[in-house]
Design a protein around this motif. Structure first.
Motif, mmCIF file in Angstrom:
data_model
loop_
_atom_site.group_PDB
_atom_site.id
_atom_site.type_symbol
_atom_site.label_atom_id
_atom_site.label_comp_id
_atom_site.label_asym_id
_atom_site.label_seq_id
_atom_site.Cartn_x
_atom_site.Cartn_y
_atom_site.Cartn_z
ATOM 1 N N ALA A 61 56.298 55.858 4.822
ATOM 2 C CA ALA A 61 56.186 54.949 3.684
ATOM 3 C C ALA A 61 55.139 55.470 2.705
ATOM 4 O O ALA A 61 54.072 55.930 3.112
ATOM 5 N N ARG A 86 60.302 55.193 2.817
ATOM 6 C CA ARG A 86 60.292 53.973 2.022
ATOM 7 C C ARG A 86 59.290 54.056 0.882
ATOM 8 O O ARG A 86 58.244 54.694 1.016
ATOM 9 N N THR A 87 59.561 53.370 -0.208
ATOM 10 C CA THR A 87 58.573 53.105 -1.246
ATOM 11 C C THR A 87 58.272 51.616 -1.197
ATOM 12 O O THR A 87 59.182 50.790 -1.328
ATOM 13 N N VAL A 88 57.010 51.271 -0.978
ATOM 14 C CA VAL A 88 56.616 49.876 -0.792
ATOM 15 C C VAL A 88 55.622 49.484 -1.877
ATOM 16 O O VAL A 88 54.967 50.347 -2.483
ATOM 17 N N ALA A 113 50.122 52.498 2.128
ATOM 18 C CA ALA A 113 51.514 52.223 2.480
ATOM 19 C C ALA A 113 51.841 52.557 3.929
ATOM 20 O O ALA A 113 52.792 51.996 4.494
ATOM 21 N N LEU A 117 54.688 50.621 7.508
ATOM 22 C CA LEU A 117 55.783 51.144 8.330
ATOM 23 C C LEU A 117 55.767 50.389 9.660
ATOM 24 O O LEU A 117 55.323 50.893 10.688
#
Length: 312
Positions: A61, A86-88, A113, A117
């Protein structure tokens, strides 16, 4: 067919400042140089595996910021599959690093980030199940590490755990590990014992996991398993320039070699894999730039051939 490696782990952007000396509490010093370097043990090992020839995918992430894009771009440039990245909301993980002229340093890590995860989806599980090796570290939530290892075990995928940063490990994770990779400090923490001779540390760790790779820095690496195998592999002799990412180069190459040679079934293959991983770590240490020095397969092969000529 290329070795298939999935890495579940961290991605950080390292913010590195060099200075004549490190500041004391409350002190400000004038720095000399500043650079940003993509890092994080997970991302480094994914890049290392891809450069060593693996078909590598990364699950992690990053934040919705400029640093996150830099981290993603670095993985893509190395040929890593980032569909599991992922992009959070919020910031990416960062490491603030100060280095003085004597090479002493301080490091402050803000996980950002990486702390998000917290679970794996169906696509992550499918990728792990299709891999030869799942490579894990301890810079993302431990529950996620355990979940990933459990999915790998259920699918018959080999689980390689680099227990870094050092931490005591729960029995439910240790029971899922096929190969534990640790340095001497990490070995003592995981085994809950005092630092000691490599043979003593290996014996203690074999009470917990079936196979152990103990990295020894410039001395090379040692290996032991519950079948009674014992190996000590010397490292190539080099003029080291920057050893920061050498451990990640070693571990990424180890995962690739393990997948390619079926090392779990053949003692001679284990020795060859360890030599190859030592060559990767040494090749990385010969170049400045930490993670940007992670070697490609040709560089590893060249140093392997020059150092271990005649070995299988």
């Amino acid at each position: 067919m290329s070795a298939r490696v999935v890495v579940v782990g961290s991605a950080n952007l390292d913010l590195v400042v060099t200075a004549p000396q490190l500041p004391r509490p409350g002190e400000t010093v004038l720095g000399e140089d500043f650079r940003t370097v993509p890092g994080g043990k997970g991302a480094n090992q994914a890049v290392a595996a891809a450069r060593a020839g693996a078909d590598c995918a990364f699950v992690g992430a990053v934040g919705a910021d400029e640093f996150g894009q830099q981290l993603r771009d670095n993985l893509v440039a190395a040929g890593v599959d980032v569909r599991g990245l992922r992009t959070v909301p919020g910031p990416s993980g960062v490491a603030l690093i100060g280095v003085d002229r004597a090479a002493e340093n301080f490091i402050v890590v803000a996980p950002g980030a990486n702390a998000a995860l917290t679970d794996l989806d169906a696509a992550d599980g499918a990728a792990i199940g299709a891999a030869d090796v799942l490579l894990l570290q301890l810079e993302v939530p431990l529950t996620t590490v355990v979940e990933a290892a459990g999915r790998a075990r259920a699918a018959g995928t080999t689980v390689v755990l680099n227990a870094a940063p050092a931490a005591p490990l729960p029995a439910d994770l240790l029971g899922l590990v096929d190969v534990l990779v640790v340095n001497e400090h990490e070995a003592a923490v995981v085994a809950a014992t005092a630092p000691g001779e490599p043979a003593v540390l290996l014996d203690a760790l074999l009470e917990l996991v079936p196979r152990v790779v103990l990295t020894l820095g410039a001395r090379g690496a040692a290996y032991a398993d519950r079948r009674g195998a014992r190996l000590e592999i010397p490292a190539p002799r080099i003029a080291a320039v920057d050893t920061t990412a050498a451990g990640d180069a070693f571990t990424g190459a180890l995962a690739v070699g393990w997948a390619e040679r079926g090392a779990a079934r053949d003692g001679d293959a284990v020795a060859a894999v360890l030599r190859w991983a030592c060559a990767a770590g040494a090749a990385c240490a010969q170049r400045p730039g930490a993670s940007t020095a992670l070697p490609d397969r040709a560089a590893i092969e060249d140093l392997y051939a020059a150092t271990y000529r005649g070995a299988p």
